[in-house]
Write a protein that holds these residues in place. Structure first.
Motif, PDB file in Angstrom:
ATOM      1  N   ALA A  24     -16.328   5.691   2.209  1.00 23.94           N
ATOM      2  CA  ALA A  24     -15.512   4.564   1.784  1.00 23.94           C
ATOM      3  C   ALA A  24     -14.249   5.027   1.067  1.00 23.94           C
ATOM      4  CB  ALA A  24     -16.328   3.628   0.884  1.00 23.94           C
ATOM      5  N   VAL A  25     -14.363   6.064   0.250  1.00 19.39           N
ATOM      6  CA  VAL A  25     -13.183   6.587  -0.457  1.00 19.39           C
ATOM      7  C   VAL A  25     -12.182   7.136   0.544  1.00 19.39           C
ATOM      8  CG1 VAL A  25     -12.357   8.343  -2.069  1.00 19.39           C
ATOM      9  CG2 VAL A  25     -14.450   7.078  -2.579  1.00 19.39           C
ATOM     10  N   GLU A  26     -12.683   7.851   1.552  1.00 21.10           N
ATOM     11  CA  GLU A  26     -11.792   8.380   2.577  1.00 21.10           C
ATOM     12  C   GLU A  26     -11.138   7.257   3.379  1.00 21.10           C
ATOM     13  OE1 GLU A  26     -14.764   9.511   1.895  1.00 21.10           O
ATOM     14  OE2 GLU A  26     -14.409  11.588   1.284  1.00 21.10           O
ATOM     15  N   ASP A  27     -11.879   6.168   3.625  1.00 22.68           N
ATOM     16  CA  ASP A  27     -11.303   5.031   4.348  1.00 22.68           C
ATOM     17  C   ASP A  27     -10.183   4.378   3.540  1.00 22.68           C
ATOM     18  OD1 ASP A  27     -12.947   5.396   6.508  1.00 22.68           O
ATOM     19  OD2 ASP A  27     -14.391   3.849   5.932  1.00 22.68           O
ATOM     20  N   LEU A  28     -10.382   4.260   2.223  1.00 23.21           N
ATOM     21  CA  LEU A  28      -9.332   3.701   1.365  1.00 23.21           C
ATOM     22  C   LEU A  28      -8.099   4.587   1.380  1.00 23.21           C
ATOM     23  CD1 LEU A  28      -8.193   1.756  -0.749  1.00 23.21           C
ATOM     24  CD2 LEU A  28      -9.430   3.059  -2.496  1.00 23.21           C
ATOM     25  N   GLN A  29      -8.306   5.881   1.263  1.00 21.97           N
ATOM     26  CA  GLN A  29      -7.175   6.813   1.293  1.00 21.97           C
ATOM     27  C   GLN A  29      -6.445   6.739   2.632  1.00 21.97           C
ATOM     28  OE1 GLN A  29      -9.590  10.223   0.341  1.00 21.97           O
ATOM     29  NE2 GLN A  29      -8.900  10.282  -1.784  1.00 21.97           N
ATOM     30  N   ALA A  30      -7.201   6.596   3.713  1.00 22.94           N
ATOM     31  CA  ALA A  30      -6.580   6.483   5.041  1.00 22.94           C
ATOM     32  C   ALA A  30      -5.799   5.186   5.163  1.00 22.94           C
ATOM     33  CB  ALA A  30      -7.655   6.574   6.120  1.00 22.94           C
ATOM     34  N   PHE A  31      -6.344   4.091   4.619  1.00 20.08           N
ATOM     35  CA  PHE A  31      -5.634   2.818   4.659  1.00 20.08           C
ATOM     36  C   PHE A  31      -4.286   2.929   3.964  1.00 20.08           C
ATOM     37  CE2 PHE A  31      -4.575  -0.997   2.179  1.00 20.08           C
ATOM     38  CZ  PHE A  31      -4.292  -1.882   3.201  1.00 20.08           C
ATOM     39  N   SER A 107       4.354   3.157  -9.273  1.00 23.78           N
ATOM     40  CA  SER A 107       3.473   4.047 -10.028  1.00 23.78           C
ATOM     41  C   SER A 107       2.672   3.204 -11.007  1.00 23.78           C
ATOM     42  CB  SER A 107       4.288   5.111 -10.781  1.00 23.78           C
ATOM     43  OG  SER A 107       5.164   4.503 -11.707  1.00 23.78           O
ATOM     44  N   GLY A 108       1.831   3.850 -11.802  1.00 24.88           N
ATOM     45  CA  GLY A 108       1.036   3.128 -12.777  1.00 24.88           C
ATOM     46  C   GLY A 108      -0.342   2.793 -12.250  1.00 24.88           C
ATOM     47  N   SER A 109      -1.093   2.032 -13.057  1.00 24.38           N
ATOM     48  CA  SER A 109      -2.493   1.766 -12.731  1.00 24.38           C
ATOM     49  C   SER A 109      -2.786   0.272 -12.596  1.00 24.38           C
ATOM     50  CB  SER A 109      -3.401   2.374 -13.820  1.00 24.38           C
ATOM     51  OG  SER A 109      -3.034   1.887 -15.107  1.00 24.38           O
ATOM     52  N   SER A 110      -1.787  -0.495 -12.206  1.00 23.17           N
ATOM     53  CA  SER A 110      -2.013  -1.914 -11.961  1.00 23.17           C
ATOM     54  C   SER A 110      -2.523  -2.106 -10.528  1.00 23.17           C
ATOM     55  CB  SER A 110      -0.718  -2.701 -12.160  1.00 23.17           C
ATOM     56  OG  SER A 110       0.191  -2.408 -11.122  1.00 23.17           O
ATOM     57  N   PRO A 111      -3.166  -3.251 -10.246  1.00 19.24           N
ATOM     58  CA  PRO A 111      -3.579  -3.519  -8.858  1.00 19.24           C
ATOM     59  C   PRO A 111      -2.402  -3.524  -7.892  1.00 19.24           C
ATOM     60  CG  PRO A 111      -4.667  -5.017 -10.378  1.00 19.24           C
ATOM     61  CD  PRO A 111      -3.646  -4.275 -11.185  1.00 19.24           C
ATOM     62  N   ALA A 112      -1.251  -4.046  -8.333  1.00 15.36           N
ATOM     63  CA  ALA A 112      -0.069  -4.060  -7.464  1.00 15.36           C
ATOM     64  C   ALA A 112       0.380  -2.642  -7.144  1.00 15.36           C
ATOM     65  CB  ALA A 112       1.062  -4.845  -8.130  1.00 15.36           C
ATOM     66  N   ALA A 113       0.372  -1.769  -8.158  1.00 21.84           N
ATOM     67  CA  ALA A 113       0.770  -0.378  -7.936  1.00 21.84           C
ATOM     68  C   ALA A 113      -0.211   0.330  -7.009  1.00 21.84           C
ATOM     69  CB  ALA A 113       0.876   0.360  -9.264  1.00 21.84           C
ATOM     70  N   LEU A 114      -1.478  -0.052  -7.096  1.00 17.28           N
ATOM     71  CA  LEU A 114      -2.481   0.551  -6.213  1.00 17.28           C
ATOM     72  C   LEU A 114      -2.147   0.269  -4.757  1.00 17.28           C
ATOM     73  CD1 LEU A 114      -6.308   0.444  -6.780  1.00 17.28           C
ATOM     74  CD2 LEU A 114      -5.376  -0.033  -4.536  1.00 17.28           C
ATOM     75  N   LEU A 115      -1.722  -0.973  -4.462  1.00 21.07           N
ATOM     76  CA  LEU A 115      -1.430  -1.351  -3.085  1.00 21.07           C
ATOM     77  C   LEU A 115      -0.030  -0.965  -2.636  1.00 21.07           C
ATOM     78  CD1 LEU A 115      -2.995  -4.931  -2.905  1.00 21.07           C
ATOM     79  CD2 LEU A 115      -3.925  -2.817  -1.963  1.00 21.07           C
ATOM     80  N   ALA A 116       0.955  -1.102  -3.539  1.00 18.09           N
ATOM     81  CA  ALA A 116       2.354  -0.925  -3.132  1.00 18.09           C
ATOM     82  C   ALA A 116       2.946   0.390  -3.604  1.00 18.09           C
ATOM     83  CB  ALA A 116       3.199  -2.088  -3.664  1.00 18.09           C
ATOM     84  N   GLY A 117       2.178   1.194  -4.321  1.00 17.84           N
ATOM     85  CA  GLY A 117       2.727   2.415  -4.914  1.00 17.84           C
ATOM     86  C   GLY A 117       2.927   3.539  -3.929  1.00 17.84           C
ATOM     87  N   VAL A 119       2.626   6.888  -5.384  1.00 18.75           N
ATOM     88  CA  VAL A 119       1.983   8.023  -6.035  1.00 18.75           C
ATOM     89  C   VAL A 119       0.561   8.152  -5.499  1.00 18.75           C
ATOM     90  CG1 VAL A 119       1.251   8.978  -8.261  1.00 18.75           C
ATOM     91  CG2 VAL A 119       3.396   7.703  -8.089  1.00 18.75           C
ATOM     92  N   ALA A 120       0.068   9.383  -5.352  1.00 19.53           N
ATOM     93  CA  ALA A 120      -1.293   9.609  -4.889  1.00 19.53           C
ATOM     94  C   ALA A 120      -2.276   8.842  -5.765  1.00 19.53           C
ATOM     95  CB  ALA A 120      -1.607  11.101  -4.904  1.00 19.53           C
ATOM     96  N   LEU A 121      -3.211   8.155  -5.136  1.00 21.22           N
ATOM     97  CA  LEU A 121      -4.137   7.276  -5.828  1.00 21.22           C
ATOM     98  C   LEU A 121      -4.887   8.005  -6.942  1.00 21.22           C
ATOM     99  CD1 LEU A 121      -4.959   4.313  -5.501  1.00 21.22           C
ATOM    100  CD2 LEU A 121      -6.847   5.079  -4.048  1.00 21.22           C
TER     101      LEU A 121
END
Length: 206
Positions: A24-31, A107-117, A119-121
């Motif tokens: 699942a982690v690899e799938d998220l990184q691939a997404f 960048s940063g650790s917000s949900p928006a930054a997670l999707l639109a950032g 920087v490496a997760l």
């Protein structure tokens, strides 16, 4: 020999869900690696610490990475959030009010930054596979920054497709978002990510 073969068969059957969960982690990184743009309808619910649902909203999410995001609530109360690099506009038509925030979505650790950032997760989040439920494989992302407003973010995937998120804030409130009719890498016009306050609207934060 038959007992050994049966043992191997049972072991393989039991291990396959574990392998799926671990992936699942690899799938998220691939997404995130393969997705330059994303659009989907959403249903959002907000529950308090006791699990009582307080709010429900529906709308459309549009993203172009890095740093561009449009979150448009259509009902029950229209609201628009437009993020473009270092500015975020929040427009409430009912109040005729626009709030301008300076925030970096890349960048940063917000949900928006997670999707639109960009920087490496792993720089901003600790990741771990979090099992299967609702027919989805889940990843738990814990912000590394101590000043984050979120305790953790859970991301639900079907293969390499984003299907859901659950945002657990520091006050025990949980925001759940389910995505449907998702489209990976659509061609989205630049006009979606620009915003001009309507005439007569109060602008706060400029």
């Amino acid at each position: 020999m038959r007992k050994f073969a049966r043992f191997i068969s049972v072991l393989a059957f039991a291990a396959s869900p574990l392998l799926a969960i671990a992936g699942a982690v690899e799938d998220l990184q691939a997404f995130l690696r393969d997705t330059q743009s994303f659009q989907a309808e959403f249903r959002q619910t907000i529950s308090n610490r006791q699990g009582v649902q307080a709010q429900e909203a529906f709308g459309l999410l549009s993203i172009v990475r890095p740093g561009k995001l449009r979150w448009e609530v259509s009902k029950p109360h229209p609201q628009l959030v437009v993020g473009n690099n270092e500015k975020i506009w929040i427009y409430d038509p009912d109040l005729e009010q626009v709030t301008l925030r300076r925030d970096d979505l890349t960048s940063g650790s917000s949900p928006a930054a997670l999707l639109a950032g960009r920087v490496a997760l792993e720089k901003n989040f600790s990741l771990r596979a979090d099992g299967e439920s609702e027919g989805l494989q889940w990843v738990e992302a814990t912000p590394k920054a101590s000043e984050s407003n979120f305790e953790k973010i859970r991301i639900g995937l079907s293969g390499k497709t984003l299907r859901a998120m659950a945002l657990h804030d520091n006050f025990g409130q949980v925001t759940r978002i389910h995505f449907s009719k998702s489209e990976p890498n659509p061609k989205l016009p630049a006009s979606l990510f620009t915003f001009t306050p309507p005439p007569g609207a109060d602008v706060i934060g400029e």
